[in-house]
Every structure is written in C-alpha cells, then in structure tokens.
Design an enzyme around this catalytic site. Structure first.
Site, PDB file in Angstrom:
ATOM      1  N   THR A  68     -50.088 -31.921  18.188  1.00  0.00           N
ATOM      2  CA  THR A  68     -51.211 -31.006  17.995  1.00  0.00           C
ATOM      3  C   THR A  68     -51.648 -30.480  19.352  1.00  0.00           C
ATOM      4  OG1 THR A  68     -52.091 -31.980  15.944  1.00  0.00           O
ATOM      5  CG2 THR A  68     -53.660 -30.891  17.322  1.00  0.00           C
ATOM      6  N   ASP A  84     -54.154 -25.288  16.968  1.00  0.00           N
ATOM      7  CA  ASP A  84     -52.953 -24.707  16.373  1.00  0.00           C
ATOM      8  C   ASP A  84     -52.925 -25.084  14.892  1.00  0.00           C
ATOM      9  OD1 ASP A  84     -52.389 -27.479  16.902  1.00  0.00           O
ATOM     10  OD2 ASP A  84     -50.293 -27.039  16.497  1.00  0.00           O
ATOM     11  N   ARG A  86     -49.866 -26.401  13.154  1.00  0.00           N
ATOM     12  CA  ARG A  86     -48.650 -27.123  12.762  1.00  0.00           C
ATOM     13  C   ARG A  86     -48.981 -28.569  12.432  1.00  0.00           C
ATOM     14  NH1 ARG A  86     -43.182 -26.856  16.243  1.00  0.00           N
ATOM     15  NH2 ARG A  86     -43.135 -24.848  15.161  1.00  0.00           N
ATOM     16  N   LYS A 100     -57.066 -27.334  11.206  1.00  0.00           N
ATOM     17  CA  LYS A 100     -57.489 -28.479  12.009  1.00  0.00           C
ATOM     18  C   LYS A 100     -58.925 -28.360  12.506  1.00  0.00           C
ATOM     19  CE  LYS A 100     -52.726 -29.145  13.538  1.00  0.00           C
ATOM     20  NZ  LYS A 100     -51.804 -29.321  14.673  1.00  0.00           N
ATOM     21  N   GLY A 114     -54.241 -36.069  15.434  1.00  0.00           N
ATOM     22  CA  GLY A 114     -53.914 -37.424  15.010  1.00  0.00           C
ATOM     23  C   GLY A 114     -53.388 -37.438  13.592  1.00  0.00           C
ATOM     24  N   SER A 196     -50.795 -33.553  21.759  1.00  0.00           N
ATOM     25  CA  SER A 196     -49.551 -33.618  22.519  1.00  0.00           C
ATOM     26  C   SER A 196     -49.364 -32.406  23.428  1.00  0.00           C
ATOM     27  CB  SER A 196     -48.356 -33.739  21.559  1.00  0.00           C
ATOM     28  OG  SER A 196     -48.352 -32.649  20.648  1.00  0.00           O
ATOM     29  N   ASP A 233     -44.940 -27.127  23.751  1.00  0.00           N
ATOM     30  CA  ASP A 233     -44.937 -28.440  23.103  1.00  0.00           C
ATOM     31  C   ASP A 233     -44.286 -28.304  21.741  1.00  0.00           C
ATOM     32  OD1 ASP A 233     -45.561 -31.131  22.390  1.00  0.00           O
ATOM     33  OD2 ASP A 233     -47.271 -30.360  21.258  1.00  0.00           O
ATOM     34  N   SER A 236     -46.503 -28.752  18.548  1.00  0.00           N
ATOM     35  CA  SER A 236     -47.514 -27.739  18.256  1.00  0.00           C
ATOM     36  C   SER A 236     -46.828 -26.439  17.882  1.00  0.00           C
ATOM     37  CB  SER A 236     -48.425 -27.515  19.470  1.00  0.00           C
ATOM     38  OG  SER A 236     -49.001 -28.725  19.905  1.00  0.00           O
TER      39      SER A 236
END
Length: 297
Positions: A68, A84, A86, A100, A114, A196, A233, A236
């Site tokens: 994330t 984001d 994903r 999110k 998480g 992340s 990343d 994400s």
C-alpha cells in the site's frame, strides 16, 4: 504398609529416553493436568511438527506481505489524505480499485495500510463509537479522542491487528495529523507516509511540502506522492484517491487520478452463441397476474 495399602498407587508409564527407562506419573484429575502445564508454552507437539516438516514438507504459516501507499499532510486550516487503490493477496492483485480512505466522523477520516479485514472492522468500530460519543455529549468528536482509543485497542492486541493508519481531522483545536502503528504507538506530524511504498512517497513530501500551501496545492502534492509509490512499488497500484478535511467536514475525491489506464483490451473474441449445447430447457409458470390480483399457479 497397612497405611500405604489404603491409598491407590498412581499409575506409572515407562518410556525410554536416551537408552534409559524413565517412569512418568500420569495425572489423575484436571488439577494435576493444570499443574503440569503451568509456565506457558507446551512443547508436546514440537517433535510431531518437526517430523511433519521433514517427511511431508509442511511449513509453518508465515505472515503475508501487504502492499500500500498512503500519505497525509497538514495545512493551515485543513488536512489532506491520499491513498492508492491496489489490494494484494500475496503475489496476486485481489482488487484494482479498492477504497483505503475510511470515514470515522464528519470531521475525521483516515487512510489505512495493512490487513484489509482488520482495517474495515477497526475503522467501523471507531465510527460507531464516535457517533455514540457525539450523541451522548452533543459535541463534535475530537481527533485526539479517536487516536487514544485506536492506540489503546491496537496496543492491547500487541500488533496482531494489522492496522497502520494515517489519521487526520479538524476539530475545535484546528487541524491534526497522526500516524498510528499496528502496535499502538502514535506520532503527530506535519506530513507522513505509510505502507510498502512509503519511502517513494516520503521523498516527494520532504522535497515539496510547505506549510502555506492551499488545498489545491496540497491535493496535487499528495497525488504526486501516491503516484511515486504506484510507479516504484510493486505492492501499490491502481488509481489515486484523495480526501480533503476542513472545519465544514471531509470530502473524498474517488479516483481523482488514473495514472495507469488500461490502453487495450484482450484480442480474444467472445465465444459465439450456440457454442455451448443446451441439453434441456424448462420454463416454469410460477404465478398469474389478473387485474392486480396475484393467483399462484
């Protein structure tokens, strides 16, 4: 000897350990079982687990990596959050456009990273508690109240609730931005990132953040930070969601940016009609409607 004969002798079990016979007294009731297991962890199944690992290749379950990018900045009279979209399930993308950004109160929102189920239930619990508090006191909930309750809940579970939150809101004391870790520790910061992809997003915020930014400049900055996380990343991706919180309430801009649009569709044509044979067709007449009255068939 007579006195010893009055009491039954406890059963003994003989086992061999390292070539020597050892006598082990078997427990007689639940209290003796409880006394044997005092001290915490029981090592009875360790040999079985080691045997299964060697013979069948069974491995102990491990934590699944989550991905994330979320961030937030505090401005003069507002707070801007972004995330984001994903959702990952190990190496797979489970949802390309999940949300999110979570509602807690009219003046308090949070972005979560998480475990998805933990985030949903924890934020819904806080939303319920803040609404009950608002009805009981007749006042607007304060940001520090939500932070304290979240911190206490997460610390009580010692990190087993996978909630990493960037929480922002505007109350009677002005705008506030907090960072909450899964173990219950909290930080109050002017800007922060989590997840992340947080390092890529933090590089953008540290370079371009200013305290005197307008709401539009803040939206553009957090969107740029999320794009950095999406592009750098693997955990994400998807689109960019932004939330602006002022004293009048919060507003979520869903899919404000789509940095990775789908450029093409699959070249495979759908199956033509009739490709799947119909073995049986049956039409049931369930009811008949006549002049407004329903007559069951």
């Amino acid at each position: 000897q007579a006195q010893q004969g009055c009491f039954p002798t406890p059963p003994l079990t003989r086992i061999s350990r390292n070539g020597k016979m050892v006598e082990i007294r078997e427990p007689q009731d639940y209290m003796e079982v409880l006394q044997q297991q005092r001290g915490g962890f029981s090592f009875e199944l360790c040999n079985r687990n080691a045997h299964l690992a060697q013979t069948t290749g069974i491995k102990n379950p491990t934590a699944m990596k989550s991905g994330t990018t979320i961030c937030g900045i505090q401005l003069k009279d507002s707070v801007v959050l972004a995330a984001d979209t994903r959702a990952t399930e190990g190496p797979m993308v489970a949802d390309k456009n999940c949300e999110k950004l979570h509602f807690i109160a009219n003046n308090i929102f949070c972005a979560g990273a998480g475990t998805a189920a933990d985030l949903e239930h924890t934020t819904q619990l806080m939303e319920s508690q803040m609404e009950l508090l608002r009805l009981a006191t007749g006042t607007q909930p304060r940001v520090c109240t939500v932070v304290r309750r979240l911190s206490t809940t997460l610390f009580k579970h010692q990190g087993y609730i996978g909630c990493a939150l960037v929480l922002g809101g505007v109350d009677v004391n002005g705008p506030h931005l907090y960072q909450i870790y899964p173990h219950g520790s909290t930080d109050m910061l002017p800007f922060t990132t989590m997840g992340s992809g947080s390092l890529a997003a933090m590089a953008i915020l540290e370079t371009e953040y200013r305290e005197d930014m307008t709401n539009e400049e803040g939206k553009a900055l957090v969107a740029k930070a999320i794009r950095a996380g999406i592009f750098n990343d693997l955990g994400s991706g998807g689109n960019v969601d932004v939330c602006v919180i002022t004293k009048d309430g919060g507003q979520i801009f869903r899919n404000m940016e789509k940095p990775c649009p789908r450029k093409f569709k699959a070249a495979y044509k759908p199956f033509p009609k009739g490709a799947t044979p119909i073995l049986k067709e049956e039409i049931l007449k369930l009811c008949t409607v006549e002049s407004g009255d329903v007559t069951m068939g």
